[in-house]
Design an enzyme around this catalytic site. Structure first.
Site, PDB file in Angstrom:
ATOM      1  N   ASP A   1      34.036 -28.867  22.449  1.00  0.00           N
ATOM      2  CA  ASP A   1      33.693 -30.274  22.229  1.00  0.00           C
ATOM      3  C   ASP A   1      32.482 -30.706  23.062  1.00  0.00           C
ATOM      4  OD1 ASP A   1      34.094 -33.031  21.502  1.00  0.00           O
ATOM      5  OD2 ASP A   1      36.172 -32.514  21.116  1.00  0.00           O
TER       6      ASP A   1
ATOM      7  N   ASP B   1      34.277 -37.805  14.034  1.00  0.00           N
ATOM      8  CA  ASP B   1      35.615 -37.470  13.518  1.00  0.00           C
ATOM      9  C   ASP B   1      35.890 -38.101  12.152  1.00  0.00           C
ATOM     10  OD1 ASP B   1      35.780 -36.413  16.017  1.00  0.00           O
ATOM     11  OD2 ASP B   1      37.714 -37.324  16.496  1.00  0.00           O
TER      12      ASP B   1
HETATM   13  C1  GAL Z   1      37.309 -35.090  19.548  1.00  0.00           C
HETATM   14  C2  GAL Z   1      37.186 -34.140  18.393  1.00  0.00           C
HETATM   15  C3  GAL Z   1      38.524 -34.121  17.689  1.00  0.00           C
HETATM   16  C4  GAL Z   1      39.585 -33.634  18.667  1.00  0.00           C
HETATM   17  C5  GAL Z   1      39.583 -34.507  19.917  1.00  0.00           C
HETATM   18  C6  GAL Z   1      40.513 -33.971  20.991  1.00  0.00           C
HETATM   19  O1  GAL Z   1      36.085 -35.201  20.188  1.00  0.00           O
HETATM   20  O2  GAL Z   1      36.158 -34.553  17.542  1.00  0.00           O
HETATM   21  O3  GAL Z   1      38.457 -33.315  16.538  1.00  0.00           O
HETATM   22  O4  GAL Z   1      39.327 -32.299  18.997  1.00  0.00           O
HETATM   23  O5  GAL Z   1      38.292 -34.590  20.461  1.00  0.00           O
HETATM   24  O6  GAL Z   1      40.561 -34.762  22.129  1.00  0.00           O
END
Ligand code: GAL
Length: 674
Positions: A405, A485
């Site tokens: 991430d 997301d």
């Molecule tokens: C976001 C990501 C999501 C999930 C989440 C977990 O940044 O885009 O898909 O992984 O973090 O905290």
């Protein structure tokens, strides 16, 4: 005020002696708001979207409709409304974020009012519009140009002056009855794998032959290279290939009803993920409540439901296998890593190696998640400063996939403040588009993963910053998220779908643009619900992710799959387009009104075409612009969802009848014929 209005209405009624001409006040909150579509949560009736008292810049309101961008509510006025008034603005319940929205009103599809962009803290703006002669009204909240995040929007004290009616009908024009198109698999064997598979020399090889058909089934493989063996009962191929090279093998499956064979090209070289990843990810259904037990059950469900026989084979753990900075885990002893910097798992993941062994013994692959900052988005321990130990842990535990991430990395992009990770917020996104600094953490981890003794597919999750598709390959990544997301709303799927074309030229075997997970089935942790996408929207979503050559990661609870969702996820012809070995990404070649026509070239010379209707009206047309799609001469047209040939046409002078539902799709394959 309210009292006066009732009094006036009664007076008008009494003196007119004619109810049908009577004027009345109809409050927006008295209508059925449940049909509204919105980006998050449920329509609030006299509350904000979070169910609290509506408050805009400190001012409270007793009545109204609390929603979330992107939001739309359609109302049939049939010329019976004279006037609409309201106060609009962003609810104060949002803190620490920078939401922006724009309120818009459409009368008979024409924009008749707009608030301009509004931000948190802006005073409520008054709405006052004449509705004379208008039959259909739409109340819209757009994302204000900065994405639909934290956009809690209120239509406060909203009301109509109406003539001769006491309510208005609200409606949603998109059909809501699910219907199944995918034929049930035959009892005879059918091998559903892609026709190519990549592995690095010396890495553990694991490939489960996906095949539908009655069990028991026996498997065999001709021309397997040295070092590999197949389990004839399960069809799982394991071993190691020492030498680089391309090996053409023939996979076979046999049962009491018949047999089937398929060629597979095993390419042992530097590249892996020669077709997009297919599997499941824990985030959209379990969030922070994920546990080894739930992940194992997801693996079992992947097998039990038969999804594995269609090629779904990754089981990916997302955030929250690590300790969280809130320290609430009872097994937390104040440290997130051991004395050598190796990360500790939280109490819900007592035995990572045992978990991946379980996956592997079933021919499945296992995925894990981290962030290059000190914290993940969910506030768990991230990899900053411990990248080497983390890469080693993933390999030692037996992981086959890493989603990496961004989140708190924004807080360390210029170095760790005071050498104290606690000074870095979990959500610090700044700097990701800065190529000098934003690329570095992904290269660091990419290099480390390549040094491990197993293949680990590397997925970047920095939401497309700095045009990641242009440099993701240099960071040794196999896929990268192109947007923020996804959520299970039409606005989200539509905006993500429409943002894919710019990255398309960079997709190729081993490099995939990732428009995020599939929002079908039962999703939403803490508030599990069926996807809010309508059935036609789900067909469109899966068809486009197929034609985009997107990694396909199911985000729903696999133990709660209904027949409709299974139908969406088990269509081998739809999946085959996604997994096509040529590895091209389909792009939009023609736009007709709200109809977008996507075309993807296939290895066999055929073309997949998705006629995607983003409009609210059904498309009914005779289509003949084939040359715009690069389609010429005589063609057989196959409906991929129905798995049926539907026409043979000479595209130079004949047309094809298209009937596409609102927010729906027709997904066809064109194959040249003599
Ligand atoms: C976001 C990501 C999501 C999930 C989440 C977990 O940044 O885009 O898909 O992984 O973090 O905290």
């Amino acid at each position: 005020m309210l009292k006066n209005t009732i009094f006036l209405t009664v007076l008008v009624l009494l003196f007119s002696g004619n109810f049908s001409k009577a004027q009345s006040i109809i409050w927006l909150d008295q209508l059925d708001l449940s049909v509204a579509t919105q980006g998050h949560g449920k329509p609030g009736i006299n509350t904000s979207v979070d169910g609290k008292k509506m408050t805009i810049a400190g001012e409270t309101f007793d009545r109204g409709f609390g929603t979330h961008a992107e939001s739309s509510l359609l109302i049939k006025l049939n010329g019976k409304a004279k006037h609409f008034s309201a106060w609009v603005g962003i609810d104060d319940e949002i803190t620490g974020h920078t939401p922006a929205v724009e309120f818009e009103i459409y009368g008979d599809n024409k924009k008749i009012w707009s608030s301009g962009v509004m931000r948190l803290g802006d005073k409520a703006r008054p709405v006052s519009v004449s509705l004379q002669g208008i039959n259909q009204l739409e109340l819209v909240v757009t994302d204000g140009g900065n994405g639909p995040y934290y956009d809690h929007a209120n239509w406060a004290n909203a009301r109509f002056e109406a003539v001769g009616v006491s309510t208005f009908e609200t409606f949603n024009p998109i059909a809501s009855t699910p219907y199944i198109l995918t034929p049930k698999p035959a009892v005879t064997p059918r091998i559903n794998s892609a026709s190519v598979y990549g592995v690095r020399p010396g890495s553990p090889f694991l490939f489960r032959i996906p095949a539908t058909g009655e069990r028991p089934m026996t498997f065999s493989v001709k021309n397997l290279p040295k070092g590999l063996a197949v389990d004839t009962k399960t069809g799982i191929i394991t071993g190691k290939i020492a030498e680089k090279g391309t090996y053409e093998v023939i996979l076979s499956a046999k049962n009491a009803k018949g047999s089937a064979s398929k060629k597979l090209r095993i390419v042992c070289g530097d590249k892996i993920a020669l077709t997009p990843t297919m599997g499941w990810n824990s985030w959209n259904c379990f969030g922070h409540e994920v546990s080894a037990e739930k992940v194992k059950r997801a693996a079992d469900a992947l097998i039990k439901t038969g999804l594995v026989n269609h090629g779904w084979n990754y089981i990916n753990i997302d955030d929250s296998w690590q300790y969280n900075r809130d320290g609430k885990d009872t097994s937390f002893k104040g440290k997130m890593r051991d004395e050598n910097g190796y990360i500790l798992t939280n109490s819900k993941f007592p035995d990572m190696k045992g978990l991946t062994d379980y996956m592997h013994s079933n021919g499945l692959k296992a995925g894990i998640y981290s962030s290059p900052g000190p914290w993940t988005c969910g506030g768990c321990a991230g990899s900053y400063g411990y990248e080497k130990q983390d890469a080693e842990s993933y390999a030692k535990w037996g992981f086959d996939y890493l989603k990496y991430d961004w989140c708190s990395y924004g807080g360390v992009i210029d170095g760790l403040p005071d050498n104290d990770p606690n000074k870095v917020p979990s959500l610090a996104f700044q700097g990701g588009a800065d190529l000098d600094k934003g690329v570095k953490p992904f290269k660091v981890m990419g290099d480390l993963l390549k040094k491990q003794s197993r293949d680990i597919v590397y997925n970047l999750c920095q939401y497309g910053m700095g045009d990641v598709w242009k440099w993701g390959d240099d960071a040794d990544a196999q896929s990268w998220r192109t947007t923020n997301d996804i959520t299970d709303t039409w606005a989200s799927v539509k905006s993500i779908a429409l943002a894919q074309d710019k990255a398309a030229p960079y997709a190729k075997p081993g490099n995939w643009n990732d428009p995020d997970m599939l929002v079908v089935g039962v999703v939403g942790w803490g508030n599990a619900h069926q996807s809010r996408l309508k059935p036609d929207e789900q067909y469109l979503h899966i068809s486009l992710w197929s034609i985009f050559s997107a990694p396909l990661l199911i985000g729903c609870d696999l133990e709660k799959l209904d027949d409709f969702t299974i139908n969406l996820l088990t269509n081998d012809e739809v999946i085959a387009v996604n997994q096509d070995a040529l590895g091209k990404q389909g792009v939009c070649q023609q736009t007709i009104g709200e109809l977008k026509i996507y075309v993807k070239e296939l290895e066999d010379g055929g073309k997949a075409v998705a006629f995607a209707n983003f409009g609210r009206e059904k498309v009914n047309m005779s289509y003949k612009d084939f040359q715009k799609l690069g389609i010429t001469e005589h063609q057989t047209v196959r409906d991929l969802w129905r798995q049926k040939n539907i026409a043979k046409i000479n595209t130079s002078n004949q047309s094809l009848a298209l009937e596409i539902p609102a927010h729906g799709v027709a997904y066809y394959k064109f194959t040249g014929t003599k």
